[in-house]
Design a protein around this motif. Sequence first.
Motif, PDB file in Angstrom:
ATOM      1  N   VAL A 200       0.843  -1.206   0.000  1.00  9.11           N
ATOM      2  CA  VAL A 200       0.000   0.000   0.000  1.00  9.11           C
ATOM      3  C   VAL A 200       0.875   1.251   0.000  1.00  9.11           C
ATOM      4  CG1 VAL A 200      -1.731   1.307   1.290  1.00  9.11           C
ATOM      5  CG2 VAL A 200      -1.913  -1.173   1.135  1.00  9.11           C
ATOM      6  N   LYS A 201       1.977   1.208   0.737  1.00 11.28           N
ATOM      7  CA  LYS A 201       2.865   2.379   0.763  1.00 11.28           C
ATOM      8  C   LYS A 201       3.520   2.591  -0.600  1.00 11.28           C
ATOM      9  CE  LYS A 201       5.963   4.846   3.801  1.00 11.28           C
ATOM     10  NZ  LYS A 201       6.572   4.892   5.144  1.00 11.28           N
ATOM     11  N   ILE A 202       3.818   1.512  -1.311  1.00 17.37           N
ATOM     12  CA  ILE A 202       4.348   1.648  -2.676  1.00 17.37           C
ATOM     13  C   ILE A 202       3.299   2.296  -3.572  1.00 17.37           C
ATOM     14  CG2 ILE A 202       5.092   0.362  -4.715  1.00 17.37           C
ATOM     15  CD1 ILE A 202       6.394  -1.657  -2.802  1.00 17.37           C
ATOM     16  N   LYS A 203       2.036   1.886  -3.393  1.00 15.26           N
ATOM     17  CA  LYS A 203       0.955   2.504  -4.164  1.00 15.26           C
ATOM     18  C   LYS A 203       0.822   3.988  -3.831  1.00 15.26           C
ATOM     19  CE  LYS A 203      -1.969  -1.637  -4.637  1.00 15.26           C
ATOM     20  NZ  LYS A 203      -3.285  -2.233  -4.301  1.00 15.26           N
ATOM     21  N   LEU A 204       0.988   4.315  -2.550  1.00 14.80           N
ATOM     22  CA  LEU A 204       0.929   5.723  -2.128  1.00 14.80           C
ATOM     23  C   LEU A 204       1.998   6.540  -2.856  1.00 14.80           C
ATOM     24  CD1 LEU A 204       0.182   8.112  -0.260  1.00 14.80           C
ATOM     25  CD2 LEU A 204       1.757   7.140   1.441  1.00 14.80           C
ATOM     26  N   ALA A 205       3.214   6.037  -2.888  1.00 19.87           N
ATOM     27  CA  ALA A 205       4.300   6.752  -3.565  1.00 19.87           C
ATOM     28  C   ALA A 205       4.011   6.899  -5.058  1.00 19.87           C
ATOM     29  CB  ALA A 205       5.615   6.012  -3.347  1.00 19.87           C
ATOM     30  N   SER A 206       3.425   5.858  -5.654  1.00 15.89           N
ATOM     31  CA  SER A 206       3.091   5.930  -7.086  1.00 15.89           C
ATOM     32  C   SER A 206       2.008   6.977  -7.341  1.00 15.89           C
ATOM     33  CB  SER A 206       2.618   4.550  -7.574  1.00 15.89           C
ATOM     34  OG  SER A 206       3.632   3.579  -7.392  1.00 15.89           O
ATOM     35  N   ALA A 207       1.033   7.071  -6.416  1.00 16.51           N
ATOM     36  CA  ALA A 207      -0.010   8.100  -6.549  1.00 16.51           C
ATOM     37  C   ALA A 207       0.586   9.496  -6.435  1.00 16.51           C
ATOM     38  CB  ALA A 207      -1.091   7.887  -5.487  1.00 16.51           C
ATOM     39  N   GLN A 208       1.559   9.654  -5.551  1.00 17.01           N
ATOM     40  CA  GLN A 208       2.239  10.953  -5.433  1.00 17.01           C
ATOM     41  C   GLN A 208       2.986  11.286  -6.715  1.00 17.01           C
ATOM     42  OE1 GLN A 208       4.437   9.938  -1.903  1.00 17.01           O
ATOM     43  NE2 GLN A 208       3.018  11.031  -0.542  1.00 17.01           N
ATOM     44  N   LEU A 209       3.542  10.275  -7.358  1.00 16.03           N
ATOM     45  CA  LEU A 209       4.185  10.493  -8.664  1.00 16.03           C
ATOM     46  C   LEU A 209       3.166  10.968  -9.696  1.00 16.03           C
ATOM     47  CD1 LEU A 209       6.718   7.570  -9.331  1.00 16.03           C
ATOM     48  CD2 LEU A 209       7.207  10.013  -9.290  1.00 16.03           C
ATOM     49  N   GLU A 210       1.992  10.315  -9.713  1.00 14.81           N
ATOM     50  CA  GLU A 210       0.947  10.687 -10.669  1.00 14.81           C
ATOM     51  C   GLU A 210       0.489  12.122 -10.440  1.00 14.81           C
ATOM     52  OE1 GLU A 210      -0.492   9.095 -13.262  1.00 14.81           O
ATOM     53  OE2 GLU A 210       1.013   7.536 -13.077  1.00 14.81           O
ATOM     54  N   SER A 211       0.528  12.570  -9.176  1.00 10.63           N
ATOM     55  CA  SER A 211       0.131  13.946  -8.847  1.00 10.63           C
ATOM     56  C   SER A 211       1.252  14.944  -9.129  1.00 10.63           C
ATOM     57  CB  SER A 211      -0.273  14.042  -7.366  1.00 10.63           C
ATOM     58  OG  SER A 211      -1.355  13.208  -7.087  1.00 10.63           O
ATOM     59  N   LYS A 212       2.379  14.452  -9.641  1.00 12.96           N
ATOM     60  CA  LYS A 212       3.570  15.271  -9.903  1.00 12.96           C
ATOM     61  C   LYS A 212       4.160  15.867  -8.624  1.00 12.96           C
ATOM     62  CE  LYS A 212       2.070  16.587 -14.593  1.00 12.96           C
ATOM     63  NZ  LYS A 212       2.519  15.357 -15.168  1.00 12.96           N
ATOM     64  N   ASN A 213       3.867  15.228  -7.516  1.00 14.96           N
ATOM     65  CA  ASN A 213       4.460  15.641  -6.237  1.00 14.96           C
ATOM     66  C   ASN A 213       5.736  14.821  -6.059  1.00 14.96           C
ATOM     67  OD1 ASN A 213       4.993  16.621  -3.720  1.00 14.96           O
ATOM     68  ND2 ASN A 213       3.038  16.003  -2.806  1.00 14.96           N
ATOM     69  N   TYR A 214       6.752  15.191  -6.856  1.00 15.13           N
ATOM     70  CA  TYR A 214       7.939  14.340  -6.986  1.00 15.13           C
ATOM     71  C   TYR A 214       8.748  14.237  -5.692  1.00 15.13           C
ATOM     72  CZ  TYR A 214       6.819  14.882 -11.921  1.00 15.13           C
ATOM     73  OH  TYR A 214       6.172  14.879 -13.129  1.00 15.13           O
ATOM     74  N   GLN A 215       8.867  15.336  -4.950  1.00 13.11           N
ATOM     75  CA  GLN A 215       9.672  15.301  -3.726  1.00 13.11           C
ATOM     76  C   GLN A 215       9.009  14.396  -2.679  1.00 13.11           C
ATOM     77  OE1 GLN A 215      12.815  16.774  -3.356  1.00 13.11           O
ATOM     78  NE2 GLN A 215      12.757  15.360  -1.637  1.00 13.11           N
ATOM     79  N   ALA A 216       7.686  14.507  -2.546  1.00 18.76           N
ATOM     80  CA  ALA A 216       6.974  13.648  -1.592  1.00 18.76           C
ATOM     81  C   ALA A 216       7.101  12.179  -1.995  1.00 18.76           C
ATOM     82  CB  ALA A 216       5.499  14.046  -1.518  1.00 18.76           C
ATOM     83  N   ALA A 217       6.982  11.911  -3.302  1.00 21.34           N
ATOM     84  CA  ALA A 217       7.131  10.532  -3.787  1.00 21.34           C
ATOM     85  C   ALA A 217       8.533  10.005  -3.492  1.00 21.34           C
ATOM     86  CB  ALA A 217       6.855  10.480  -5.285  1.00 21.34           C
ATOM     87  N   LEU A 218       9.543  10.841  -3.730  1.00 24.66           N
ATOM     88  CA  LEU A 218      10.927  10.423  -3.468  1.00 24.66           C
ATOM     89  C   LEU A 218      11.117  10.095  -1.983  1.00 24.66           C
ATOM     90  CD1 LEU A 218      13.833  10.067  -4.491  1.00 24.66           C
ATOM     91  CD2 LEU A 218      14.204  12.502  -4.048  1.00 24.66           C
ATOM     92  N   ASN A 219      10.577  10.940  -1.119  1.00 21.13           N
ATOM     93  CA  ASN A 219      10.699  10.692   0.328  1.00 21.13           C
ATOM     94  C   ASN A 219      10.022   9.379   0.726  1.00 21.13           C
ATOM     95  OD1 ASN A 219      12.040  13.115   0.565  1.00 21.13           O
ATOM     96  ND2 ASN A 219      10.232  14.268   1.176  1.00 21.13           N
TER      97      ASN A 219
END
Length: 737
Positions: A200-219
């Motif tokens: 689920v956390k991997i999915k969360l990071a992928s959703a942040q990528l889709e939102s173009k929230n790259y720094q949050a996804a990287l973290n």
Amino acid sequence: MKKISLMMICLWLLPALVLGQEDTRSRTTSKSMSIKGSVKEQSTRKGIKDVEVTILGKGTVKTDVFGDFRIEAKVGDELVISHDDFATVRYTIKDGQRIDIEVKDNPIQSKSKSISKQKREVTYRDNLNAAKKELKKDASTSIGYITNALETIRDDDPAGASKKAELFETLADIYNFWKQPDLAESNYLISLKNKYNTDVKIKLASAQLESKNYQAALNTFKELLKSRLSSNQKILVYEGIGDSYVGLQNTIEAITSYNKALALSQRKKNDTKVIGLNSKLAGLLQQQGNIIDAEEYLDNSVQLAQQKDKKTSARQRSVAADFYNKSSSYDKEIQLRKEALEDIKDIKVVKDSVQPLDDDNALTPQVQNYKIANAFAAQEKYDEAITYLDESIKEAASKNDLIVQKDATRKLGEVYREKGELEKASDAFKEYEVIIDKLYVQKDQQISQAARFSRELAQRANRITTLEKDRELNETRYKLAFASQELVNQQSLRQQIIIYFLIGLTVLLLLAAYLMYRNMKQQRYANNLLALKSLRSQMNPHFIFNALNSVNTFIATSDERTANRYLTDFSILMRSVLENSEEDFIPLEKEIELLQVYVQLEHFRFQDKFDYTIDVDPEINIDQYMIPPMLLQPYVENAVWHGLRYKTEKGMLSIKFQEINSDSIEITIVDDGIGRKKSKELKTSNQKRQKSKGMGNIKKRIAILNKMYKDKVDVLVSDPENNAEGTQVKLILKKEI
């Protein structure tokens, strides 16, 4: 003066206290009083709603949602408490105090509840499965099933958190599929809050990528690297880190992460990931101008894709063709697109055109024909370009693909114009204008549909959020209602006066208590300082007396040279001891030096009785620790005088200083002497009547210092852990905070 002031205050408040007591007695002895109480389940301590509380001949009330009730009664009345869920209970009122009654469940009702629980479980599972089934068909229907499943979860359900985690994960999957990454992100977070899950956390990071929230996804991806991951999860995480760095325009870090993911994918023979990662690496290397390495990665991906299914092959050939288009290698591009067209035709035959080929709109005949035409046009091969543009327009018209039809028609007009056929170019541009008008209408409809879709999803999301908060709002509403009723019932002048009086009295008492506490604390601190000074004054004579006994022994044996040497070392030790006699704490380094001199003196006297070692852990920063002076010497003295000197064979004294953590160390004094039990047996009757001054003083000093400095020193005296003879002393010394 303080005592007189307190007495004056008490005399001033006495009439009010008497008045309050009289008022209390009058209420207690009245005929009727308001009795509060509650009825709760014995097993869960939860309140039971709608329980009938009856006083025969006087009326009945029912409990509220919290199991509370209030009834007018008097001492001696009998309450009859009845409900379908438990056997009737009778209670006689003895005073005006609150009544809390616990009851056992009715077995028949419990069985009914169990059946109801099973039914809710089936309903929950059916709705969850239905939501997953409808996920890619109808978002609104799928979310409706999620809502229904959520309504089956009760507060007392032990699996409630796991169920909520599962439901909100599925809800986030729905939003993610329907291109609503912001809603997906928030629901993945809710799922993780209820129960942590790496996927689920991997999915969360992928959703942040889709939102173009790259720094949050990287973290988020980097946090995942700290978890225990499977190989496939590591591939996803490293690829996600690479995607995040691409979004942040950090090409070097992106390539490093993609290579890590690629190495793992090749090791696990995950061909799909190998193909995709080769493509991503080729794109980044092309941006850097490293065309040779980029082509190598790209060729690897195309060759591997050819061994897979037609859809994978077509997609990868299209990706490679785009790469060669950017580097103006039009012949290679055209060849790859023609091969991709063949693959697409084969897929269409298999699928019989029932479903779209792929989520990627580029994998369509009209797009590939259009791009082939562009490549021919770039080479000024206009006739070939016209052929493929006509085919692209035909395919796009049959699929109602106005975007490709528009682009292909415009390009056709440009090609005719470059070729010199202006009349055909004019016709093409006129057709282009007609298509533009159609496309405008279509886009307007799509925007309206998207707005309706977003509103509907938002409404569904709000419904679920509201459902989650309903219980909290209802509970707060009930509590506020009852609190309001209580305040209304207490609106009397006498009660207000008593309340204000009690508040004033409380403030005065608290002030007096604070002043007394502060005074006692200061007095206790002064007493502790005095006690420490007294104990230190006792320690020095005790130590000097024992040391002079040793000198006396050497003189008695006519060993004047040895006595002289002993006195020299002893004078050095005594000078240091007297210098530190007024200090509560000295540096650990100085205490170790004093201990070394003292042990050397004792060993000098009893060379045939024991050897010794003093080990200091090099990791310990002894400059940072402070220790009470002469704290260790009595324990070493005990080990030598009461343990080692009575041994027939040569013993061993071990003193170790070891680091426990960054804030504390452990000091261990171990001897293999005769032990505490045997030492007691060897004591003379005179020794038994006298208590050990050194050990007693040490215990008192440690107790006082721990009170003053918050448990700075801990001491444990025990037998060795291997059941051998001797004694073990462990001291825990903590840093100053």
